[in-house]
Design a protein around this motif. Structure first.
Motif, PDB file in Angstrom:
ATOM      1  N   ARG A 171     -27.273 -34.676  26.160  1.00 58.89           N
ATOM      2  CA  ARG A 171     -27.026 -33.223  26.078  1.00 58.89           C
ATOM      3  C   ARG A 171     -26.673 -32.816  24.654  1.00 58.89           C
ATOM      4  O   ARG A 171     -27.186 -31.833  24.130  1.00 58.89           O
ATOM      5  CB  ARG A 171     -25.862 -32.835  26.988  1.00 58.89           C
ATOM      6  CG  ARG A 171     -26.324 -32.606  28.380  1.00 58.89           C
ATOM      7  CD  ARG A 171     -25.365 -31.710  29.167  1.00 58.89           C
ATOM      8  NE  ARG A 171     -25.676 -31.920  30.566  1.00 58.89           N
ATOM      9  CZ  ARG A 171     -24.853 -32.460  31.449  1.00 58.89           C
ATOM     10  NH1 ARG A 171     -23.621 -32.778  31.097  1.00 58.89           N
ATOM     11  NH2 ARG A 171     -25.227 -32.656  32.679  1.00 58.89           N
ATOM     12  N   LYS A 172     -25.779 -33.577  24.032  1.00 58.06           N
ATOM     13  CA  LYS A 172     -25.374 -33.243  22.660  1.00 58.06           C
ATOM     14  C   LYS A 172     -26.565 -33.316  21.707  1.00 58.06           C
ATOM     15  O   LYS A 172     -26.697 -32.492  20.807  1.00 58.06           O
ATOM     16  CB  LYS A 172     -24.277 -34.193  22.177  1.00 58.06           C
ATOM     17  CG  LYS A 172     -22.891 -33.795  22.661  1.00 58.06           C
ATOM     18  CD  LYS A 172     -21.813 -34.509  21.852  1.00 58.06           C
ATOM     19  CE  LYS A 172     -20.428 -34.218  22.381  1.00 58.06           C
ATOM     20  NZ  LYS A 172     -19.938 -32.882  22.032  1.00 58.06           N
TER      21      LYS A 172
ATOM     22  N   GLU B 126     -28.776 -30.302  22.312  1.00 59.26           N
ATOM     23  CA  GLU B 126     -28.162 -29.080  21.758  1.00 59.26           C
ATOM     24  C   GLU B 126     -28.514 -28.909  20.289  1.00 59.26           C
ATOM     25  O   GLU B 126     -28.564 -27.804  19.774  1.00 59.26           O
ATOM     26  CB  GLU B 126     -26.631 -29.168  21.868  1.00 59.26           C
ATOM     27  CG  GLU B 126     -26.083 -28.657  23.181  1.00 59.26           C
ATOM     28  CD  GLU B 126     -24.630 -29.083  23.406  1.00 59.26           C
ATOM     29  OE1 GLU B 126     -23.918 -29.362  22.409  1.00 59.26           O
ATOM     30  OE2 GLU B 126     -24.222 -29.161  24.587  1.00 59.26           O
ATOM     31  N   ARG B 127     -28.714 -30.034  19.589  1.00 59.62           N
ATOM     32  CA  ARG B 127     -29.092 -29.912  18.180  1.00 59.62           C
ATOM     33  C   ARG B 127     -30.592 -30.154  17.976  1.00 59.62           C
ATOM     34  O   ARG B 127     -31.023 -30.577  16.884  1.00 59.62           O
ATOM     35  CB  ARG B 127     -28.243 -30.804  17.295  1.00 59.62           C
ATOM     36  CG  ARG B 127     -28.026 -32.226  17.782  1.00 59.62           C
ATOM     37  CD  ARG B 127     -27.414 -33.087  16.714  1.00 59.62           C
ATOM     38  NE  ARG B 127     -25.954 -33.090  16.708  1.00 59.62           N
ATOM     39  CZ  ARG B 127     -25.231 -33.724  15.798  1.00 59.62           C
ATOM     40  NH1 ARG B 127     -25.813 -34.349  14.803  1.00 59.62           N
ATOM     41  NH2 ARG B 127     -23.924 -33.713  15.852  1.00 59.62           N
TER      42      ARG B 127
END
Ligand code: KPL
Length: 300
Positions: A272-273, A276-277
């Motif tokens: 997910r992280k 997100e980027r």
């Protein structure tokens, strides 16, 4: 004497409890099963050391939250999957002791942030530890316990440092998020591959093929999170594999025991992280799918 309550007597709870009792602290385990509480209460806990000697410690144990000593420092050593129930029980009992959380992964951060506790610290544990039975743990690899106070009075967590020794190094850090990210990267590197390939931590590096996957995964993660390269160089992850060479990762242990694996809080949290980027982590995403497939097969 300092009172320490340890919620959860799995491998990490028993390991921490043994070293804190050895340092002279009064340890009380808070567990779910009556049978385990009675066993620990009557016979104490045991640590099988790396030199094959066994150390036994007298500690207390109960299943009743109202019987726990206060004032005390709490160490929450249940798995992420058991945290929701424990936090709501603590809220009902109005527990407001200083709390040290030692879970793998990232998902517990948000639960704790929403639970309105006055004094909180997070810690990472890099030891290899295997629960042998309800009161015994085998110490399979020395690693550091790193404590990062997050909010409230940080001095309340200093006493744990009194247990510091060569086989139980304790360190402090001021950035909880950074130490959790560092540890979750170590877990992303070791846990999915060992669980899927059914290998011990050390084999990941000694088998040419798994090492290839390990190296590819490392490059992929560092491309998506370049700022982590100084926090966790390749050699540091390799060192954890070597120091816990004979250990089964917690994810492999869960798989073999037919328990759900900590996929979400370790693997999905990082995917997910990355997303997100706008970074894709293809290998990790493939490993995540395999882990969910294995977990799904368990449920069928
Ligand atoms: O934390 C661990 C785990 O198994 O979850 C490591 C450090 C990888 C040791 O096995």
């Amino acid at each position: 004497m300092m009172n320490v309550v340890i919620a959860g007597a799995g491998s990490i709870g028993l390991l921490l409890g043994s070293f804190l009792a050895e340092a002279g602290m009064a340890v009380t385990f808070f567990v779910r099963r009556e049978e385990q509480a009675a066993l620990i209460q009557h016979r104490g806990i045991q640590r099988i050391n790396q030199d094959a000697t066994t150390s036994t410690y007298h500690v207390e144990a109960t299943t009743d939250i109202a019987c726990l000593p206060t004032p005390s420092l709490w160490i929450v050593a249940v798995k992420f999957t058991g945290m929701r129930d424990l936090l709501s029980e603590m809220q009902q009992a109005k527990v407001d002791n200083p709390m040290l959380f030692v879970q793998n992964g990232l998902a517990h951060l948000e639960l704790v942030q929403n639970a309105a506790m006055p004094h909180v610290a997070f810690a990472t544990v890099e030891h290899g530890a295997r629960r042998v039975d309800d009161r015994s743990v085998s110490h399979n690899g020395v690693g550091r316990l790193t404590i990062a106070p997050a909010w409230g009075d940080s001095h309340l967590f200093e006493k744990v440092g009194q247990a510091h020794s060569a086989v139980f190094p304790v360190g402090y850090h001021d950035d909880a998020e950074q130490i959790l990210m560092r540890k979750v990267f170590i877990n992303c590197m070791i846990n999915p591959l060992t669980a899927i390939l059914q290998m011990k931590n050390g084999e990941l590096l000694t088998n040419t093929h798994s090492r290839e996957l390990f190296d590819t995964l490392f490059s992929e993660l560092m491309t998506a999170f370049p700022e982590m390269l100084t926090v966790l160089p390749y050699e540091a992850v390799a060192e954890v594999c070597r120091k816990t060479a004979n250990n089964q990762s917690s994810m492999l242990t869960d798989r073999l025991a037919g328990r759900p694996m900590e996929i979400e809080t370790i693997v999905t949290a990082i995917i997910r992280k990355a997303n997100e980027r706008n970074q894709s982590v293809q290998l990790l995403t493939m490993l995540e799918t395999m882990l969910y497939a294995i977990d799904g097969a368990r449920e069928e």
